[in-house]
Design a protein around this motif. Structure first.
Motif, PDB file in Angstrom:
ATOM      1  N   ARG A   4     132.323 155.305 -74.900  1.00  0.00           N
ATOM      2  CA  ARG A   4     131.828 154.370 -75.535  1.00  0.00           C
ATOM      3  C   ARG A   4     131.768 153.170 -74.047  1.00  0.00           C
ATOM      4  O   ARG A   4     133.288 152.887 -74.444  1.00  0.00           O
ATOM      5  CB  ARG A   4     131.980 154.374 -76.905  1.00  0.00           C
ATOM      6  CG  ARG A   4     131.079 153.162 -77.064  1.00  0.00           C
ATOM      7  CD  ARG A   4     131.408 153.248 -78.634  1.00  0.00           C
ATOM      8  NE  ARG A   4     130.472 154.003 -79.367  1.00  0.00           N
ATOM      9  CZ  ARG A   4     130.482 154.240 -80.705  1.00  0.00           C
ATOM     10  NH1 ARG A   4     130.974 153.119 -81.349  1.00  0.00           N
ATOM     11  NH2 ARG A   4     130.010 155.472 -81.307  1.00  0.00           N
ATOM     12  N   ALA A   5     131.892 152.038 -73.714  1.00  0.00           N
ATOM     13  CA  ALA A   5     132.029 150.622 -73.497  1.00  0.00           C
ATOM     14  C   ALA A   5     131.147 149.461 -74.824  1.00  0.00           C
ATOM     15  O   ALA A   5     130.362 149.478 -74.828  1.00  0.00           O
ATOM     16  CB  ALA A   5     131.075 150.556 -71.685  1.00  0.00           C
ATOM     17  N   LEU A   6     131.964 148.669 -74.237  1.00  0.00           N
ATOM     18  CA  LEU A   6     131.848 147.407 -75.597  1.00  0.00           C
ATOM     19  C   LEU A   6     131.212 146.896 -74.579  1.00  0.00           C
ATOM     20  O   LEU A   6     132.410 146.109 -74.099  1.00  0.00           O
ATOM     21  CB  LEU A   6     132.463 147.182 -76.555  1.00  0.00           C
ATOM     22  CG  LEU A   6     132.244 145.357 -76.943  1.00  0.00           C
ATOM     23  CD1 LEU A   6     131.404 146.052 -78.547  1.00  0.00           C
ATOM     24  CD2 LEU A   6     133.560 145.247 -77.819  1.00  0.00           C
ATOM     25  N   SER A  46     136.267 152.706 -81.287  1.00  0.00           N
ATOM     26  CA  SER A  46     137.347 152.904 -80.573  1.00  0.00           C
ATOM     27  C   SER A  46     136.317 152.920 -78.803  1.00  0.00           C
ATOM     28  O   SER A  46     135.164 153.307 -78.728  1.00  0.00           O
ATOM     29  CB  SER A  46     137.882 154.849 -80.223  1.00  0.00           C
ATOM     30  OG  SER A  46     136.682 155.728 -80.147  1.00  0.00           O
ATOM     31  N   TYR A  47     136.856 152.614 -78.448  1.00  0.00           N
ATOM     32  CA  TYR A  47     135.989 152.178 -76.898  1.00  0.00           C
ATOM     33  C   TYR A  47     136.817 153.252 -75.803  1.00  0.00           C
ATOM     34  O   TYR A  47     138.292 152.604 -76.241  1.00  0.00           O
ATOM     35  CB  TYR A  47     135.347 150.949 -76.466  1.00  0.00           C
ATOM     36  CG  TYR A  47     134.362 150.295 -77.094  1.00  0.00           C
ATOM     37  CD1 TYR A  47     132.989 150.166 -78.074  1.00  0.00           C
ATOM     38  CD2 TYR A  47     135.243 149.509 -78.753  1.00  0.00           C
ATOM     39  CE1 TYR A  47     132.109 149.653 -78.702  1.00  0.00           C
ATOM     40  CE2 TYR A  47     133.910 148.971 -79.661  1.00  0.00           C
ATOM     41  CZ  TYR A  47     133.142 149.174 -79.898  1.00  0.00           C
ATOM     42  OH  TYR A  47     131.704 148.791 -80.745  1.00  0.00           O
ATOM     43  N   ALA A  48     136.375 152.932 -74.561  1.00  0.00           N
ATOM     44  CA  ALA A  48     136.858 153.318 -73.070  1.00  0.00           C
ATOM     45  C   ALA A  48     136.601 152.379 -72.432  1.00  0.00           C
ATOM     46  O   ALA A  48     137.589 152.209 -71.511  1.00  0.00           O
ATOM     47  CB  ALA A  48     136.510 154.707 -72.479  1.00  0.00           C
ATOM     48  N   LEU A  49     136.176 151.040 -72.892  1.00  0.00           N
ATOM     49  CA  LEU A  49     135.565 150.107 -71.555  1.00  0.00           C
ATOM     50  C   LEU A  49     135.854 148.865 -73.076  1.00  0.00           C
ATOM     51  O   LEU A  49     134.772 149.219 -73.245  1.00  0.00           O
ATOM     52  CB  LEU A  49     135.087 150.614 -70.411  1.00  0.00           C
ATOM     53  CG  LEU A  49     134.605 149.662 -69.769  1.00  0.00           C
ATOM     54  CD1 LEU A  49     135.851 148.486 -68.717  1.00  0.00           C
ATOM     55  CD2 LEU A  49     133.709 149.532 -68.714  1.00  0.00           C
ATOM     56  N   PRO A  73     146.132 147.540 -76.945  1.00  0.00           N
ATOM     57  CA  PRO A  73     146.791 147.793 -75.553  1.00  0.00           C
ATOM     58  C   PRO A  73     146.256 148.679 -74.834  1.00  0.00           C
ATOM     59  O   PRO A  73     146.448 148.297 -73.261  1.00  0.00           O
ATOM     60  CB  PRO A  73     148.555 147.593 -76.097  1.00  0.00           C
ATOM     61  CG  PRO A  73     148.135 149.132 -77.510  1.00  0.00           C
ATOM     62  CD  PRO A  73     147.504 148.453 -78.254  1.00  0.00           C
ATOM     63  N   ASP A  74     145.664 149.747 -74.909  1.00  0.00           N
ATOM     64  CA  ASP A  74     145.160 150.945 -74.394  1.00  0.00           C
ATOM     65  C   ASP A  74     144.148 150.765 -73.406  1.00  0.00           C
ATOM     66  O   ASP A  74     143.840 151.747 -72.905  1.00  0.00           O
ATOM     67  CB  ASP A  74     145.628 152.401 -74.788  1.00  0.00           C
ATOM     68  CG  ASP A  74     146.596 152.533 -74.758  1.00  0.00           C
ATOM     69  OD1 ASP A  74     147.823 152.109 -74.670  1.00  0.00           O
ATOM     70  OD2 ASP A  74     146.937 153.488 -75.789  1.00  0.00           O
ATOM     71  N   LEU A  75     142.784 149.966 -74.269  1.00  0.00           N
ATOM     72  CA  LEU A  75     141.780 149.258 -73.933  1.00  0.00           C
ATOM     73  C   LEU A  75     141.806 148.475 -72.216  1.00  0.00           C
ATOM     74  O   LEU A  75     142.465 147.024 -72.589  1.00  0.00           O
ATOM     75  CB  LEU A  75     141.313 149.208 -74.958  1.00  0.00           C
ATOM     76  CG  LEU A  75     139.510 148.643 -75.192  1.00  0.00           C
ATOM     77  CD1 LEU A  75     138.775 149.640 -74.152  1.00  0.00           C
ATOM     78  CD2 LEU A  75     139.433 148.204 -76.115  1.00  0.00           C
ATOM     79  N   PRO A  76     140.768 149.318 -71.312  1.00  0.00           N
ATOM     80  CA  PRO A  76     140.792 147.871 -70.250  1.00  0.00           C
ATOM     81  C   PRO A  76     139.268 147.090 -70.777  1.00  0.00           C
ATOM     82  O   PRO A  76     139.056 147.705 -71.093  1.00  0.00           O
ATOM     83  CB  PRO A  76     140.785 149.332 -68.994  1.00  0.00           C
ATOM     84  CG  PRO A  76     139.995 149.726 -70.331  1.00  0.00           C
ATOM     85  CD  PRO A  76     141.146 150.402 -71.265  1.00  0.00           C
ATOM     86  N   VAL A  77     139.626 145.901 -70.446  1.00  0.00           N
ATOM     87  CA  VAL A  77     138.701 144.999 -70.423  1.00  0.00           C
ATOM     88  C   VAL A  77     139.230 144.171 -69.225  1.00  0.00           C
ATOM     89  O   VAL A  77     139.794 143.920 -68.825  1.00  0.00           O
ATOM     90  CB  VAL A  77     139.451 143.825 -71.845  1.00  0.00           C
ATOM     91  CG1 VAL A  77     140.764 143.392 -71.620  1.00  0.00           C
ATOM     92  CG2 VAL A  77     138.509 142.862 -72.083  1.00  0.00           C
ATOM     93  N   ASN A 115     134.202 152.766 -63.264  1.00  0.00           N
ATOM     94  CA  ASN A 115     134.829 153.531 -62.447  1.00  0.00           C
ATOM     95  C   ASN A 115     136.880 154.206 -62.492  1.00  0.00           C
ATOM     96  O   ASN A 115     136.747 154.739 -63.272  1.00  0.00           O
ATOM     97  CB  ASN A 115     134.441 153.968 -61.240  1.00  0.00           C
ATOM     98  CG  ASN A 115     133.249 154.639 -61.074  1.00  0.00           C
ATOM     99  OD1 ASN A 115     132.938 154.903 -62.530  1.00  0.00           O
ATOM    100  ND2 ASN A 115     132.455 154.270 -60.157  1.00  0.00           N
ATOM    101  N   SER A 116     137.596 152.778 -61.761  1.00  0.00           N
ATOM    102  CA  SER A 116     138.289 152.084 -62.127  1.00  0.00           C
ATOM    103  C   SER A 116     139.344 152.145 -63.348  1.00  0.00           C
ATOM    104  O   SER A 116     140.474 153.100 -64.102  1.00  0.00           O
ATOM    105  CB  SER A 116     138.596 151.273 -61.120  1.00  0.00           C
ATOM    106  OG  SER A 116     140.370 151.725 -61.095  1.00  0.00           O
ATOM    107  N   ALA A 117     138.379 151.796 -63.964  1.00  0.00           N
ATOM    108  CA  ALA A 117     138.741 151.293 -65.861  1.00  0.00           C
ATOM    109  C   ALA A 117     138.666 152.390 -66.344  1.00  0.00           C
ATOM    110  O   ALA A 117     139.762 152.895 -67.120  1.00  0.00           O
ATOM    111  CB  ALA A 117     137.851 150.207 -66.063  1.00  0.00           C
ATOM    112  N   LEU A 118     137.883 152.989 -66.225  1.00  0.00           N
ATOM    113  CA  LEU A 118     137.398 154.447 -66.910  1.00  0.00           C
ATOM    114  C   LEU A 118     139.410 156.308 -66.826  1.00  0.00           C
ATOM    115  O   LEU A 118     139.655 156.396 -67.000  1.00  0.00           O
ATOM    116  CB  LEU A 118     135.957 155.269 -66.631  1.00  0.00           C
ATOM    117  CG  LEU A 118     135.538 154.459 -67.346  1.00  0.00           C
ATOM    118  CD1 LEU A 118     134.097 155.373 -66.962  1.00  0.00           C
ATOM    119  CD2 LEU A 118     134.968 154.750 -69.181  1.00  0.00           C
TER     120      LEU A 118
END
Length: 452
Positions: A4-6, A46-49, A73-77, A115-118
């Protein structure tokens, strides 16, 4: 489970574009039009990106970046910035953003970023065991090395340009390889280049590539370093040696993420992470007009220092053992060991050439030792001129070397340089590396000392 992405943007058409693009990539999306909405979403899901615009009705996207660094801190933004606004992009990276994308949003660039962020967010935590032997590793357990490992792990999780500072021979390229190997680009190329060793007249072609026939001597197409590193990492070692005209072109390539090969009429998109390094003081070069300040701030988004070997003496026994094993395997020699007296001698030595010098000393000692035990005499550590990479004019001395003996210093310096040239079969680039100085500095000293 579907990732899931925000998406945080107050413009409905931008939100729609991002949602459609990410949905087609198999992601679930949730949208927010303000900082307040985004914070509520993060608190309950919770989000992956996360993708956020820089300008929002109730604040700046960079505030959200900082919140995420603290609470998630583990969530790439990634931050969406206005075209050409380099200051916002750099500031977002310094605050912890994974990467940035500019408006108008290019779909192919966005796909690569996502793709890189995931890959980063879905990567398992590094195991608390010894790393695989085929991965680049730091040797040592001193606090300075532990802090360096911590910084490497942190920097591997984003795409910000990194500048590595440290004396010659400290292992700056190893640090760059570790950042690459632990990040989302690990499966893509790591391309190192010594900027001081590329002839000035060939720099543009080497960096950006050329077409066959685009100039005299161009007998085949050359993709260039940027395209060779596409999707991966380009490591610019000794970046302080770049001439001004090349600094201008490099700055544009980094800012625009586009290059124009020699002989091409169109620019080409490139996706590389830039890691640079130098033993020189770039601030001093800026003051002297030899390095562009705007390029410095683009390269130096995040800075990391590699300690000198004399500042981590407790690691010397472990390093020496590791290096002796490597030397034994490389040359097919029996495993050598240091006597206690030889080890004490090494620990008390200042190592102006750092780890590279330690390896050279041990390689010579292993070859000269009468048996598998290396004694102090085999090390052949004699008082000699310390070649200071930061001073291109005069050598300085080690603590054990008396002052005001210019002739003796010159002779010792000449002996060290000739020894390095002989050991590398007069390959000047490799000799400079062995000595722990830049190629330019070696050329100066060859002329000064009358060495052909």
């Amino acid at each position: 489970m579907t990732a899931r992405a925000l998406i945080v943007d107050d413009e409905a058409d931008i939100r729609a574009l991002l949602e459609i693009t990410l949905s087609r990539m198999g992601l679930e999306t949730q949208a927010a039009a303000s900082l307040d909405e985004a914070r509520h979403a993060l608190a309950s899901n919770s989000y992956a990106l996360c993708l956020t615009d820089m300008r929002l009705p109730d604040g700046l996207g960079i505030e959200l970046v900082r919140d995420i660094q603290i609470h998630h801190p583990d969530l790439p933004v990634a931050v969406i910035t206005a075209y050409g606004n380099a200051e916002d992009a750099v500031e977002s990276l310094k605050s912890g953003a994974f990467d940035f994308v500019t408006k108008p949003v290019d779909i192919s660039t966005l796909r690569r970023l996502v793709n890189s962020a995931l890959q980063t967010s879905q990567a398992p935590a590094p195991p608390q065991v010894e790393a695989a032997t085929d991965q680049p590793q730091l040797t040592g357990e001193t606090p300075a090395v532990e802090e360096l490992r911590r910084m490497i792990a942190k920097l591997a999780r984003n795409q910000a340009p990194v500048h590595i500072r440290g004396e010659s021979g400290t292992g700056k390229e190893l640090v760059a390889k570790m950042i690459h190997a632990q990040g989302s680009r690990a499966e893509k190329p790591f391309v190192p280049v010594n900027c001081g060793a590329v002839p000035t007249e060939l720099m543009e072609s080497e960096f950006f590539g050329h077409n066959k026939g685009s100039f005299t001597g161009a007998v085949a197409d050359n993709p260039g370093l940027f395209r060779s590193a596409d999707g991966g990492t380009l490591f610019l070692d000794e970046v302080g040696d770049l001439p001004i005209h090349m600094q201008v072109k490099l700055l544009r390539a980094i800012q625009e993420r586009k290059i124009r090969p020699v002989g091409h009429s169109q620019e080409i998109d490139v996706d590389v992470r830039i890691i640079s390094a130098t033993h020189r003081d770039l601030q001093q070069l800026i003051a002297q007009g030899q390095f562009r300040e705007d390029l410095y701030y683009r390269l130096n988004v995040i800075e990391i220092d590699v300690p000198a070997l004399r500042d981590r003496r407790a690691d010397i026994p472990t390093l020496a053992k590791t290096l002796l094993t490597r030397i034994s395997e490389r040359h097919g020699l029996p495993q050598s060991e240091l006597s206690q007296d030889a080890l004490r001698t090494l620990v008390s030595y200042d190592f102006p050439g750092n780890i590279r010098e330690l390896e050279n000393i041990l390689e010579r000692a292993a070859a000269l030792a009468e048996n598998e035990q290396i004694e102090t005499t085999d090390l052949r550590l004699q008082p000699s001129a310390r070649i200071d990479p930061a001073n291109e004019e005069e050598p300085t001395t080690t603590k054990s070397q008396p002052a005001n003996i210019d002739d003796s210093l010159a002779q010792a310096e000449k002996a060290r340089i000739i020894d390095a040239l002989e050991r590398t079969r007069y390959n000047k680039t490799r000799a400079a590396e062995l000595l722990g100085i830049s190629f330019r500095s070696l050329r100066y000293r060859l002329k000064k000392l009358g060495i052909d």
